[in-house]
Design an enzyme around this catalytic site. Structure first.
Site, mmCIF file in Angstrom:
data_model
loop_
_atom_site.group_PDB
_atom_site.id
_atom_site.type_symbol
_atom_site.label_atom_id
_atom_site.label_comp_id
_atom_site.label_asym_id
_atom_site.label_seq_id
_atom_site.Cartn_x
_atom_site.Cartn_y
_atom_site.Cartn_z
ATOM 1 N N GLY A 1 -1.842 8.684 0.095
ATOM 2 C CA GLY A 1 -2.931 8.582 -0.864
ATOM 3 C C GLY A 1 -3.715 9.881 -0.861
ATOM 4 N N HIS B 1 -16.534 1.402 8.226
ATOM 5 C CA HIS B 1 -16.327 2.842 8.434
ATOM 6 C C HIS B 1 -16.386 3.240 9.912
ATOM 7 C CE1 HIS B 1 -16.964 6.879 6.121
ATOM 8 N NE2 HIS B 1 -16.250 7.081 7.214
ATOM 9 N N MET C 1 0.849 -1.205 0.000
ATOM 10 C CA MET C 1 0.000 0.000 0.000
ATOM 11 C C MET C 1 0.882 1.253 0.000
ATOM 12 S SD MET C 1 -2.678 1.037 3.032
ATOM 13 C CE MET C 1 -3.872 2.352 2.759
ATOM 14 N N TYR D 1 -19.493 9.067 1.400
ATOM 15 C CA TYR D 1 -19.061 10.342 0.798
ATOM 16 C C TYR D 1 -19.910 10.675 -0.438
ATOM 17 C CZ TYR D 1 -14.806 9.504 3.595
ATOM 18 O OH TYR D 1 -13.921 9.240 4.613
HETATM 19 P P1 NDP Z 1 -7.316 16.899 5.930
HETATM 20 O O1 NDP Z 1 -6.665 16.874 7.260
HETATM 21 O O2 NDP Z 1 -6.695 16.178 4.793
HETATM 22 O O3 NDP Z 1 -7.460 18.450 5.576
HETATM 23 C C1 NDP Z 1 -8.045 18.903 4.408
HETATM 24 C C2 NDP Z 1 -8.049 20.450 4.471
HETATM 25 O O4 NDP Z 1 -6.703 20.945 4.405
HETATM 26 C C3 NDP Z 1 -8.815 21.055 3.345
HETATM 27 O O5 NDP Z 1 -9.463 22.208 3.873
HETATM 28 C C4 NDP Z 1 -7.721 21.500 2.353
HETATM 29 O O6 NDP Z 1 -8.160 22.641 1.650
HETATM 30 C C5 NDP Z 1 -6.571 21.826 3.278
HETATM 31 N N1 NDP Z 1 -5.246 21.544 2.694
HETATM 32 C C6 NDP Z 1 -4.839 20.401 2.092
HETATM 33 N N2 NDP Z 1 -3.537 20.494 1.731
HETATM 34 C C7 NDP Z 1 -3.129 21.722 2.115
HETATM 35 C C8 NDP Z 1 -1.880 22.415 2.000
HETATM 36 N N3 NDP Z 1 -0.818 21.833 1.436
HETATM 37 N N4 NDP Z 1 -1.814 23.661 2.514
HETATM 38 C C9 NDP Z 1 -2.887 24.259 3.080
HETATM 39 N N5 NDP Z 1 -4.102 23.655 3.213
HETATM 40 C C10 NDP Z 1 -4.201 22.395 2.728
HETATM 41 O O7 NDP Z 1 -8.858 16.484 6.127
HETATM 42 P P2 NDP Z 1 -9.798 15.320 5.658
HETATM 43 O O8 NDP Z 1 -10.880 15.230 6.646
HETATM 44 O O9 NDP Z 1 -10.189 15.507 4.245
HETATM 45 O O10 NDP Z 1 -8.939 13.979 5.806
HETATM 46 C C11 NDP Z 1 -8.260 13.362 4.734
HETATM 47 C C12 NDP Z 1 -9.025 12.131 4.240
HETATM 48 O O11 NDP Z 1 -9.219 11.191 5.305
HETATM 49 C C13 NDP Z 1 -10.470 12.400 3.779
HETATM 50 O O12 NDP Z 1 -10.547 13.063 2.545
HETATM 51 C C14 NDP Z 1 -11.037 11.016 3.800
HETATM 52 O O13 NDP Z 1 -10.625 10.276 2.648
HETATM 53 C C15 NDP Z 1 -10.414 10.453 5.074
HETATM 54 N N6 NDP Z 1 -11.328 10.633 6.247
HETATM 55 C C16 NDP Z 1 -11.818 9.487 6.837
HETATM 56 C C17 NDP Z 1 -12.659 9.567 7.917
HETATM 57 C C18 NDP Z 1 -13.168 8.307 8.547
HETATM 58 O O14 NDP Z 1 -14.086 8.373 9.369
HETATM 59 N N7 NDP Z 1 -12.627 7.147 8.208
HETATM 60 C C19 NDP Z 1 -13.082 10.866 8.492
HETATM 61 C C20 NDP Z 1 -12.496 11.999 7.826
HETATM 62 C C21 NDP Z 1 -11.639 11.878 6.763
HETATM 63 P P3 NDP Z 1 -8.233 22.695 0.034
HETATM 64 O O15 NDP Z 1 -9.065 21.543 -0.435
HETATM 65 O O16 NDP Z 1 -8.860 24.032 -0.221
HETATM 66 O O17 NDP Z 1 -6.809 22.611 -0.446
#
Ligand code: NDP
Length: 286
Positions: A20, A110, A16, A52
């Site tokens: 990702g 989940h 893996m 999602y």
């Molecule tokens: P993250 O911690 O990945 O944060 C995402 C945020 O950070 C967005 O607002 C994005 O804004 C911003 N961001 C991303 N990269 C940068 C950067 N380089 N500089 C500044 N800001 C940045 O949050 P997630 O909750 O999305 O977690 C990641 C993934 O984990 C999810 O997408 C999902 O696949 C998984 N997940 C799983 C859960 C579960 O219950 N199993 C619960 C929550 C998440 P922008 O898009 O504007 O760049």
């Protein structure tokens, strides 16, 4: 897997990528474009979920990319509404249809609520039948993880839990290491909350390496042997988040970041009864 992204080997031998692309909270009508941009940037692992409501768009992006299936690592998740042996099998089929795939790389329960024992039996079967290369769980606290493992045959390959510099989960990780379960972080950037990107310790370390705060936070997780799946809608951030393999944090920097741990959730507490009730009432189909 032919990309240059470093990998981990799961407890059943499946490989893996350590990083990702996550698609939580990306609206369906923006997901295809976002996943196409992520694949273009070099991501090969995509993390989605039935909940999602964007699996179809992920599938369209995969199909449009032309990337050979065996170079991709696709994860999706089973929602609470579909817990139970028979319903989990049906939900798996629906997810696969929406993704346009004939197998998954990783299928996760989940949430640790509802009849997840029944779901686990279905997932063991799906794994035995080769319909998913690995099976795992998400949001399982150590007690639930130990319980599931004690009473079932297959040890989950992965536990995907909220993990970031403010909520580091060292005790969870110790137990996962004991069982050979890969720790995967969701919310690796704490979804940008709690002044994440202005944190003085992270800003200082970022400056020292000529990197961004996001890169330091992701690098810290990767150096703790944790798989990360940051989400971004912006192609330049997608690329930036991948560009974390040409430097290493020193022991002193790791210690300074370790001191940022607050020991509690900053996004969603899976032990809050009100939250558990709310999740249980959240349904995605009739
Ligand atoms: P993250 O911690 O990945 O944060 C995402 C945020 O950070 C967005 O607002 C994005 O804004 C911003 N961001 C991303 N990269 C940068 C950067 N380089 N500089 C500044 N800001 C940045 O949050 P997630 O909750 O999305 O977690 C990641 C993934 O984990 C999810 O997408 C999902 O696949 C998984 N997940 C799983 C859960 C579960 O219950 N199993 C619960 C929550 C998440 P922008 O898009 O504007 O760049």
């Amino acid at each position: 897997m032919s990309s240059q992204i470093p990998t981990v080997t799961l407890n059943n031998g499946v490989v893996m990528p350590v990083i990702g692309f996550g698609v939580f909270q990306i609206p369906e009508d923006q997901t295809q474009q976002a996943v196409e941009a992520a694949l273009e940037a070099g991501y090969r692992s995509i993390d989605t979920a039935a909940a999602y409501e964007n699996e179809r768009a992920v599938g369209r992006a995969i199909a449009a990319s032309g990337i050979p299936r065996d170079e991709l690592f696709i994860t999706t998740k089973l929602w609470i509404q579909d817990q139970g042996e028979e319903s989990a099998l049906r939900a798996f089929g629906r997810s696969l249809d929406r993704l346009g795939l004939d197998h998954l790389d990783l299928y996760l329960i989940h949430q640790p609520f509802g009849d997840y024992y029944g779901s686990w039996r279905a997932m063991e079967k799906l794994h035995r039948d080769g319909r998913t290369r690995a099976i795992g769980v998400s949001n399982f606290h150590p007690d639930r993880l130990a319980d599931l493992i004690t009473h079932n045959e297959t040890v989950p390959a992965v536990n995907q839990i909220e993990t970031h510099v403010f909520f580091q989960r060292a005790d969870d990780q110790r137990l996962m290491e004991e069982y050979g379960i890969q720790h995967e972080s969701w919310g690796p950037l704490a979804q940008g909350g709690q002044g994440f990107f202005d944190n003085p310790v992270l800003v200082d370390i970022a400056r020292a390496h000529g990197k961004s705060v996001a890169q330091i936070a992701l690098r810290w997780l990767i150096q703790q042997d944790i798989v990360v799946i940051p989400k971004s809608l912006k192609p330049e951030r997608m690329a930036q988040n991948l560009d974390v393999f040409d430097f290493a944090l020193t022991d002193d920097e790791i210690a300074r970041i370790t001191a940022l741990d607050t020991g509690r959730s900053h996004v969603f507490d899976h032990r809050d009864p009100e939250g558990v009730k709310w999740l249980g009432a959240t349904r995605f189909h009739t």
